[in-house]
Scaffold this motif. Structure first.
Motif, PDB file in Angstrom:
ATOM      1  N   PRO A 116      -2.442 -28.793 -19.383  1.00 27.54           N
ATOM      2  CA  PRO A 116      -2.102 -28.985 -17.974  1.00 27.54           C
ATOM      3  C   PRO A 116      -2.741 -27.892 -17.108  1.00 27.54           C
ATOM      4  O   PRO A 116      -2.755 -26.720 -17.486  1.00 27.54           O
ATOM      5  CB  PRO A 116      -0.576 -28.863 -17.950  1.00 27.54           C
ATOM      6  N   ALA A 117      -3.263 -28.278 -15.962  1.00 28.32           N
ATOM      7  CA  ALA A 117      -3.921 -27.325 -15.061  1.00 28.32           C
ATOM      8  C   ALA A 117      -2.953 -26.237 -14.594  1.00 28.32           C
ATOM      9  O   ALA A 117      -3.385 -25.119 -14.314  1.00 28.32           O
ATOM     10  CB  ALA A 117      -4.504 -28.064 -13.859  1.00 28.32           C
ATOM     11  N   ASP A 118      -1.664 -26.552 -14.554  1.00 28.41           N
ATOM     12  CA  ASP A 118      -0.693 -25.567 -14.068  1.00 28.41           C
ATOM     13  C   ASP A 118      -0.038 -24.748 -15.196  1.00 28.41           C
ATOM     14  O   ASP A 118       0.894 -23.990 -14.953  1.00 28.41           O
ATOM     15  CB  ASP A 118       0.379 -26.255 -13.224  1.00 28.41           C
ATOM     16  N   MET A 119      -0.557 -24.880 -16.417  1.00 30.68           N
ATOM     17  CA  MET A 119      -0.003 -24.090 -17.521  1.00 30.68           C
ATOM     18  C   MET A 119      -0.360 -22.621 -17.306  1.00 30.68           C
ATOM     19  O   MET A 119      -1.529 -22.293 -17.078  1.00 30.68           O
ATOM     20  CB  MET A 119      -0.543 -24.561 -18.873  1.00 30.68           C
ATOM     21  N   ALA A 130      -0.938 -20.610 -22.442  1.00 25.36           N
ATOM     22  CA  ALA A 130      -2.103 -21.257 -23.055  1.00 25.36           C
ATOM     23  C   ALA A 130      -2.694 -20.367 -24.147  1.00 25.36           C
ATOM     24  O   ALA A 130      -3.029 -20.845 -25.241  1.00 25.36           O
ATOM     25  CB  ALA A 130      -3.153 -21.579 -21.995  1.00 25.36           C
ATOM     26  N   ALA A 131      -2.809 -19.079 -23.888  1.00 20.69           N
ATOM     27  CA  ALA A 131      -3.368 -18.142 -24.871  1.00 20.69           C
ATOM     28  C   ALA A 131      -2.489 -18.075 -26.118  1.00 20.69           C
ATOM     29  O   ALA A 131      -3.009 -18.031 -27.251  1.00 20.69           O
ATOM     30  CB  ALA A 131      -3.522 -16.761 -24.253  1.00 20.69           C
ATOM     31  N   ARG A 166      -1.767 -19.549 -31.942  1.00 18.38           N
ATOM     32  CA  ARG A 166      -1.060 -20.221 -33.041  1.00 18.38           C
ATOM     33  C   ARG A 166      -1.908 -21.341 -33.635  1.00 18.38           C
ATOM     34  O   ARG A 166      -1.932 -21.536 -34.849  1.00 18.38           O
ATOM     35  CB  ARG A 166       0.288 -20.764 -32.565  1.00 18.38           C
ATOM     36  N   GLU A 167      -2.622 -22.065 -32.771  1.00 17.63           N
ATOM     37  CA  GLU A 167      -3.506 -23.151 -33.216  1.00 17.63           C
ATOM     38  C   GLU A 167      -4.595 -22.608 -34.140  1.00 17.63           C
ATOM     39  O   GLU A 167      -4.880 -23.180 -35.194  1.00 17.63           O
ATOM     40  CB  GLU A 167      -4.142 -23.826 -31.992  1.00 17.63           C
ATOM     41  N   LYS A 168      -5.206 -21.505 -33.746  1.00 20.63           N
ATOM     42  CA  LYS A 168      -6.275 -20.904 -34.551  1.00 20.63           C
ATOM     43  C   LYS A 168      -5.743 -20.489 -35.925  1.00 20.63           C
ATOM     44  O   LYS A 168      -6.368 -20.781 -36.953  1.00 20.63           O
ATOM     45  CB  LYS A 168      -6.872 -19.705 -33.820  1.00 20.63           C
ATOM     46  N   SER A 200       1.654 -31.246 -36.491  1.00 18.10           N
ATOM     47  CA  SER A 200       2.107 -29.857 -36.563  1.00 18.10           C
ATOM     48  C   SER A 200       1.188 -28.890 -35.826  1.00 18.10           C
ATOM     49  O   SER A 200       1.500 -27.701 -35.714  1.00 18.10           O
ATOM     50  CB  SER A 200       2.228 -29.420 -38.027  1.00 18.10           C
ATOM     51  N   LEU A 201       0.050 -29.385 -35.339  1.00 19.60           N
ATOM     52  CA  LEU A 201      -0.849 -28.529 -34.567  1.00 19.60           C
ATOM     53  C   LEU A 201      -0.147 -28.072 -33.289  1.00 19.60           C
ATOM     54  O   LEU A 201       0.432 -28.900 -32.568  1.00 19.60           O
ATOM     55  CB  LEU A 201      -2.132 -29.281 -34.197  1.00 19.60           C
ATOM     56  N   PRO A 202      -0.177 -26.789 -32.969  1.00 18.29           N
ATOM     57  CA  PRO A 202       0.464 -26.325 -31.732  1.00 18.29           C
ATOM     58  C   PRO A 202      -0.073 -27.011 -30.472  1.00 18.29           C
ATOM     59  O   PRO A 202       0.666 -27.195 -29.508  1.00 18.29           O
ATOM     60  CB  PRO A 202       0.163 -24.820 -31.729  1.00 18.29           C
TER      61      PRO A 202
END
Length: 92
Positions: free
Chosen positions: A12-15, A20-21, A26-28, A70-72
């Motif tokens: 989302p643009a407003d995140m 986001a970081a 966590r995704e990485k 399960s991907l963040p």
């Protein structure tokens, strides 16, 4: 079973940038653990897009669904899955 998976990320643009970081971190970590254990043997960025093509090597549809969901970043992804089968003309 092998699967070709395209993942398009749409944050989302407003995140807030910090949120986001944190999700990306966590995704990485999660994606690299799957790469190390062999279930995610290929991960390729789509040039110029926030997207990737990946190959997963898992037992079946249910395991793939569990890994992907399960991907963040899963809530922010559009995902397209293509099951793969050996081609009769392939040398390997």
């Amino acid at each position: 079973m092998l699967y070709l998976v395209r993942m398009d990320v749409r944050l989302p643009a407003d995140m807030p940038p910090a949120q986001a970081a944190e999700i990306k971190s966590r995704e990485k970590a999660y994606s690299q653990s799957l790469q190390r254990d062999g279930r995610w043997p290929h991960l390729w960025r789509v040039a110029g897009e926030y997207a990737n093509y990946s190959v997963f090597d898992v037992e079946g549809h249910d395991e793939l669904h569990e890994l992907l969901s399960s991907l963040p970043l899963f809530p922010y992804m559009d995902i397209d899955v293509t099951p793969l089968a050996r081609h009769p003309s392939a040398i390997a």
